[in-house]
Design an enzyme around this catalytic site. Structure first.
Site, PDB file in Angstrom:
ATOM      1  N   LYS A   1      -9.886   0.637  -1.873  1.00  0.00           N
ATOM      2  CA  LYS A   1      -9.973   0.193  -0.483  1.00  0.00           C
ATOM      3  C   LYS A   1     -11.335   0.552   0.104  1.00  0.00           C
ATOM      4  O   LYS A   1     -11.754   1.718   0.068  1.00  0.00           O
ATOM      5  CB  LYS A   1      -8.848   0.859   0.315  1.00  0.00           C
TER       6      LYS A   1
ATOM      7  N   GLU B   1       0.841  -1.193   0.000  1.00  0.00           N
ATOM      8  CA  GLU B   1       0.000   0.000   0.000  1.00  0.00           C
ATOM      9  C   GLU B   1       0.880   1.249   0.000  1.00  0.00           C
ATOM     10  O   GLU B   1       1.956   1.263   0.603  1.00  0.00           O
ATOM     11  CB  GLU B   1      -0.888  -0.012   1.243  1.00  0.00           C
TER      12      GLU B   1
ATOM     13  N   CYS C   1      -4.847  -3.447   3.171  1.00  0.00           N
ATOM     14  CA  CYS C   1      -4.518  -3.122   4.562  1.00  0.00           C
ATOM     15  C   CYS C   1      -5.669  -3.321   5.555  1.00  0.00           C
ATOM     16  O   CYS C   1      -5.976  -4.444   5.928  1.00  0.00           O
ATOM     17  CB  CYS C   1      -3.950  -1.707   4.627  1.00  0.00           C
TER      18      CYS C   1
END
Length: 275
Positions: free
Chosen positions: A116, A44, A157
């Site tokens: 995300k 990321e 993440c």
């Protein structure tokens, strides 16, 4: 489907200088390809990492990913590797930016993109507060993509803490799930290994988690410890706390073997919610 695959995860200590980060990624990707890797993964914020939301917004790429994304596509084509651009930060139609992961084929084509979904709005054990939702626009769609080695599911993440997303990806056929991360050092020490192994075991898939490491501009510290986990929950490869390339040779057929032994993906049942 290929019988064997060499994975290379680039564990980076990126800063807020785009050109320097691009040069570093290119050098490490070339080394990984020379080492036999056919799939190279970045973490990321691979090309822009700063603890300040303001800096990340100001230095975000254009909505189409230029100038960085075309260069990553050219790199993948040059090296004849599949490349996961763990996440790039892109301008959107509002004040917030997108945190988007790109899967690039060995021909240099973008075959999938994922924004995300889950925003890291939390207070760390030392009292530091992070509010990703103030700077980032969350995604709303789960994404899978076909690769020469099987179907791949994409996450980023903080998504790691939401098992339902991983279950949806696995039940959609994903044999690999990518988790490019810049996990906070404090939470990483407590939860990183346990969560990644749990997601692999629950969904009987390979988990590929390239990680950011070290200290970064804007008072940000990341944990490192890139992990590649197999469908039985075994750690096949692990990074340390400094930049490096983490390799693993995996057998994609192991997913089908584990799922035939314990077909838990077929055993989910509906149930009444507690009153």
């Amino acid at each position: 489907m290929s019988s064997s695959l060499r994975i290379a995860c680039l564990q980076l200590n990126s800063g807020n200088d785009l050109e320097a980060n691009l040069a570093n990624v290119a050098a490490m990707a070339r080394e990984a390809a020379a080492g036999g890797a056919k799939f190279v993964l970045m973490p990321e914020y691979a090309l822009m990492m700063d603890g300040s939301g303001r800096v990340m917004r100001e230095r975000a790429l254009a909505a189409d990913g230029s100038p960085a994304l075309p260069r990553l596509c050219a790199l993948a084509s040059e090296l004849k590797v599949w490349l996961l651009a763990g996440s790039l930060t892109l301008r959107t139609g509002d004040e917030r930016i997108a945190n988007r992961s790109f899967l690039i084929s060995d021909g240099g084509d973008v075959v999938a993109a994922y924004d995300k979904i889950h925003m890291f709005d939390a207070a760390l054990p030392d009292g530091k507060v992070i509010r990703e939702s103030s700077a980032y626009r969350p995604g709303s769609r789960a994404v899978t993509a076909d690769t020469p080695w099987g179907k791949l599911g994409m996450t980023v993440c903080y998504d790691l803490r939401f098992p339902r997303l991983f279950r949806v990806l696995a039940q959609a056929g994903a044999q690999f799930i990518t988790v490019p991360s810049s996990f906070q050092r404090q939470t990483g020490k407590a939860h990183w290994h346990a969560l990644l192994r749990a997601r692999a075991i629950e969904n009987e898939c390979f988990i590929l988690a390239p990680a950011m490491c070290g200290d970064h501009s804007g008072n940000r510290q990341t944990y490192g410890h890139t992990l590649i986990v197999d469908p039985w929950g075994e750690i096949l490869a692990e990074g340390g706390e400094s930049p490096e390339i983490v390799y693993a040779d995996i057998e994609p057929a192991r997913v089908a073997k584990i799922r035939s032994m314990m077909p838990s993906l077929e055993h989910d049942r509906d149930f009444d919610l507690p009153v």
